[in-house]
Write a protein that holds these residues in place. Structure first.
Motif, PDB file in Angstrom:
ATOM      1  N   SER A 102     -43.237 -11.124 -26.879  1.00  0.00           N
ATOM      2  CA  SER A 102     -41.993 -12.309 -26.123  1.00  0.00           C
ATOM      3  C   SER A 102     -41.438 -13.169 -27.166  1.00  0.00           C
ATOM      4  N   GLY A 103     -42.399 -14.014 -27.781  1.00  0.00           N
ATOM      5  CA  GLY A 103     -42.227 -14.955 -28.725  1.00  0.00           C
ATOM      6  C   GLY A 103     -42.527 -15.096 -30.078  1.00  0.00           C
ATOM      7  N   ARG A 104     -42.459 -13.768 -30.886  1.00  0.00           N
ATOM      8  CA  ARG A 104     -42.387 -13.717 -32.202  1.00  0.00           C
ATOM      9  C   ARG A 104     -41.017 -12.960 -33.528  1.00  0.00           C
ATOM     10  N   ARG A 105     -41.392 -13.879 -34.063  1.00  0.00           N
ATOM     11  CA  ARG A 105     -39.949 -13.505 -34.843  1.00  0.00           C
ATOM     12  C   ARG A 105     -39.289 -14.911 -34.491  1.00  0.00           C
ATOM     13  N   ARG A 106     -39.599 -15.825 -34.455  1.00  0.00           N
ATOM     14  CA  ARG A 106     -38.234 -16.577 -33.300  1.00  0.00           C
ATOM     15  C   ARG A 106     -38.807 -18.390 -34.816  1.00  0.00           C
ATOM     16  N   GLY A 107     -39.968 -18.397 -35.603  1.00  0.00           N
ATOM     17  CA  GLY A 107     -40.477 -18.805 -36.261  1.00  0.00           C
ATOM     18  C   GLY A 107     -41.130 -20.076 -35.408  1.00  0.00           C
ATOM     19  N   LEU A 108     -41.637 -19.953 -34.679  1.00  0.00           N
ATOM     20  CA  LEU A 108     -42.349 -20.693 -32.929  1.00  0.00           C
ATOM     21  C   LEU A 108     -43.323 -21.004 -34.157  1.00  0.00           C
ATOM     22  N   VAL A 109     -44.697 -20.137 -34.407  1.00  0.00           N
ATOM     23  CA  VAL A 109     -45.535 -20.194 -34.877  1.00  0.00           C
ATOM     24  C   VAL A 109     -46.492 -21.017 -36.475  1.00  0.00           C
ATOM     25  N   SER A 110     -44.343 -20.760 -37.025  1.00  0.00           N
ATOM     26  CA  SER A 110     -44.592 -21.314 -38.246  1.00  0.00           C
ATOM     27  C   SER A 110     -43.800 -23.164 -38.229  1.00  0.00           C
ATOM     28  N   ALA A 111     -43.337 -23.285 -37.103  1.00  0.00           N
ATOM     29  CA  ALA A 111     -43.062 -24.369 -36.785  1.00  0.00           C
ATOM     30  C   ALA A 111     -43.782 -25.714 -36.585  1.00  0.00           C
ATOM     31  N   ALA A 112     -44.567 -24.605 -35.300  1.00  0.00           N
ATOM     32  CA  ALA A 112     -46.075 -25.219 -34.273  1.00  0.00           C
ATOM     33  C   ALA A 112     -47.072 -25.603 -35.856  1.00  0.00           C
ATOM     34  N   VAL A 113     -47.568 -24.765 -36.466  1.00  0.00           N
ATOM     35  CA  VAL A 113     -47.769 -25.168 -37.410  1.00  0.00           C
ATOM     36  C   VAL A 113     -47.788 -26.370 -38.900  1.00  0.00           C
ATOM     37  N   ARG A 114     -46.491 -25.808 -39.093  1.00  0.00           N
ATOM     38  CA  ARG A 114     -45.576 -26.615 -40.014  1.00  0.00           C
ATOM     39  C   ARG A 114     -46.262 -28.375 -39.277  1.00  0.00           C
ATOM     40  N   HIS A 115     -46.347 -29.079 -38.143  1.00  0.00           N
ATOM     41  CA  HIS A 115     -46.395 -29.727 -37.447  1.00  0.00           C
ATOM     42  C   HIS A 115     -47.832 -30.356 -37.529  1.00  0.00           C
ATOM     43  N   MET A 116     -48.583 -28.916 -37.230  1.00  0.00           N
ATOM     44  CA  MET A 116     -49.765 -29.724 -37.489  1.00  0.00           C
ATOM     45  C   MET A 116     -50.444 -29.889 -39.047  1.00  0.00           C
ATOM     46  N   ILE A 117     -50.379 -29.459 -40.110  1.00  0.00           N
ATOM     47  CA  ILE A 117     -50.654 -29.184 -40.949  1.00  0.00           C
ATOM     48  C   ILE A 117     -49.968 -30.945 -41.665  1.00  0.00           C
ATOM     49  N   GLU A 118     -48.815 -31.700 -40.901  1.00  0.00           N
ATOM     50  CA  GLU A 118     -48.279 -32.452 -41.338  1.00  0.00           C
ATOM     51  C   GLU A 118     -48.973 -33.357 -40.395  1.00  0.00           C
ATOM     52  N   TRP A 119     -49.063 -33.280 -39.591  1.00  0.00           N
ATOM     53  CA  TRP A 119     -50.650 -34.409 -38.848  1.00  0.00           C
ATOM     54  C   TRP A 119     -51.916 -34.482 -39.387  1.00  0.00           C
ATOM     55  N   ALA A 120     -52.289 -33.237 -39.687  1.00  0.00           N
ATOM     56  CA  ALA A 120     -54.063 -33.238 -40.186  1.00  0.00           C
ATOM     57  C   ALA A 120     -53.735 -34.389 -41.367  1.00  0.00           C
ATOM     58  N   VAL A 121     -52.591 -33.503 -42.635  1.00  0.00           N
ATOM     59  CA  VAL A 121     -52.935 -34.317 -43.438  1.00  0.00           C
ATOM     60  C   VAL A 121     -52.437 -36.142 -43.668  1.00  0.00           C
ATOM     61  N   GLY A 122     -51.258 -36.108 -43.599  1.00  0.00           N
ATOM     62  CA  GLY A 122     -50.609 -37.632 -43.190  1.00  0.00           C
ATOM     63  C   GLY A 122     -51.322 -38.365 -42.406  1.00  0.00           C
ATOM     64  N   GLU A 123     -51.536 -37.408 -40.825  1.00  0.00           N
ATOM     65  CA  GLU A 123     -52.206 -38.628 -40.222  1.00  0.00           C
ATOM     66  C   GLU A 123     -53.115 -38.640 -40.567  1.00  0.00           C
ATOM     67  N   ARG A 124     -54.324 -37.933 -40.346  1.00  0.00           N
ATOM     68  CA  ARG A 124     -56.032 -37.991 -40.406  1.00  0.00           C
ATOM     69  C   ARG A 124     -56.242 -37.555 -41.867  1.00  0.00           C
ATOM     70  N   GLY A 125     -55.444 -37.628 -43.483  1.00  0.00           N
ATOM     71  CA  GLY A 125     -55.922 -37.705 -43.544  1.00  0.00           C
ATOM     72  C   GLY A 125     -56.581 -36.099 -44.592  1.00  0.00           C
ATOM     73  N   MET A 126     -56.724 -35.093 -43.987  1.00  0.00           N
ATOM     74  CA  MET A 126     -57.369 -33.902 -44.069  1.00  0.00           C
ATOM     75  C   MET A 126     -56.582 -33.238 -46.211  1.00  0.00           C
ATOM     76  N   ALA A 127     -57.396 -32.793 -46.360  1.00  0.00           N
ATOM     77  CA  ALA A 127     -57.692 -32.628 -47.724  1.00  0.00           C
ATOM     78  C   ALA A 127     -57.394 -31.598 -47.991  1.00  0.00           C
ATOM     79  N   ARG A 128     -57.961 -30.581 -46.919  1.00  0.00           N
ATOM     80  CA  ARG A 128     -57.919 -29.049 -47.148  1.00  0.00           C
ATOM     81  C   ARG A 128     -57.230 -28.354 -45.838  1.00  0.00           C
ATOM     82  N   VAL A 129     -56.412 -27.439 -45.606  1.00  0.00           N
ATOM     83  CA  VAL A 129     -56.591 -26.937 -44.515  1.00  0.00           C
ATOM     84  C   VAL A 129     -56.293 -25.295 -44.258  1.00  0.00           C
ATOM     85  N   GLU A 130     -57.473 -25.046 -43.704  1.00  0.00           N
ATOM     86  CA  GLU A 130     -57.878 -23.260 -44.094  1.00  0.00           C
ATOM     87  C   GLU A 130     -56.502 -23.065 -42.564  1.00  0.00           C
TER      88      GLU A 130
END
Length: 184
Positions: A102-130
């Motif tokens: 019911s939640g697919r094809r709405r861009g929800l996963v992409s939006a959530a993962v973008r926030h996660m990557i931004e936090w991991a890289v921007g706030e926590r200084g991660m060099a690599r996200v897998e």
């Protein structure tokens, strides 16, 4: 309480052990949608097993080694994301996702993962996200591509699920790639 708005009526927030009954009911609703790809879809079968998984992630959060978040659509838990691994000392983490039909094809996963990557890289200084996925999971592969991850290869027959040996595709996003993509 932390809640991130992903759109009208959609929010992402931590999943915690006290939400075990809601999580167990969610897994029951989406089990058929996620069981080909998500190992815990077979083991989260009641409130106790749901609590055990959420407690595992609470322990990971307390040791800064992982996190789990739910995605609610109009107040109903529909999917979620995880930092399955999170290693600040090495600067590496792995993001994972699941979403009911019911939640697919709405861009929800992409939006959530973008926030996660931004936090991991921007706030926590991660060099690599897998991003790890079964190479047969077309929607997961498509999401990795859409987000700009690079496929590094496939570990053939790297794990067993439902008695079957399966491959794992490894995708990555380097901090420099993420920053360049955000700047353009």
């Amino acid at each position: 309480m932390f809640a991130l708005q992903l759109g009208h009526g959609v929010e992402m927030r931590p999943l915690e052990p006290w939400q075990a009954a809601e999580f167990a009911a969610h897994v029951d609703r989406v089990r058929d949608d996620i069981s080909p790809w998500i190992p815990w879809a077979a083991t989260v079968t009641d409130t106790d097993s749901a609590r055990a998984l959420l407690e595992l992630y609470a322990t990971r959060l307390a040791s800064d080694a992982g996190r789990i978040y739910g995605i609610w659509v109009d107040g109903v838990l529909t999917g979620g994301t995880v930092f399955r691994t999170f290693d600040p000392a090495m600067g590496n983490c792995e993001v994972g996702v699941w979403m009911g039909r019911s939640g697919r094809r709405r861009g929800l996963v992409s939006a959530a993962v973008r926030h996660m990557i931004e936090w991991a890289v921007g706030e926590r200084g991660m060099a690599r996200v897998e991003w790890h996925c079964d190479p047969e999971n077309g929607p997961s592969v498509a999401t990795a591509k859409r987000l700009g991850f690079t496929c590094e290869g496939t570990l053939r027959e790297a794990f067993v699920m439902d008695g079957e040996r399966r491959g794992v595709q490894i995708w990555s996003m380097l901090a420099s790639e993420w920053r360049a993509a955000q700047a353009s």
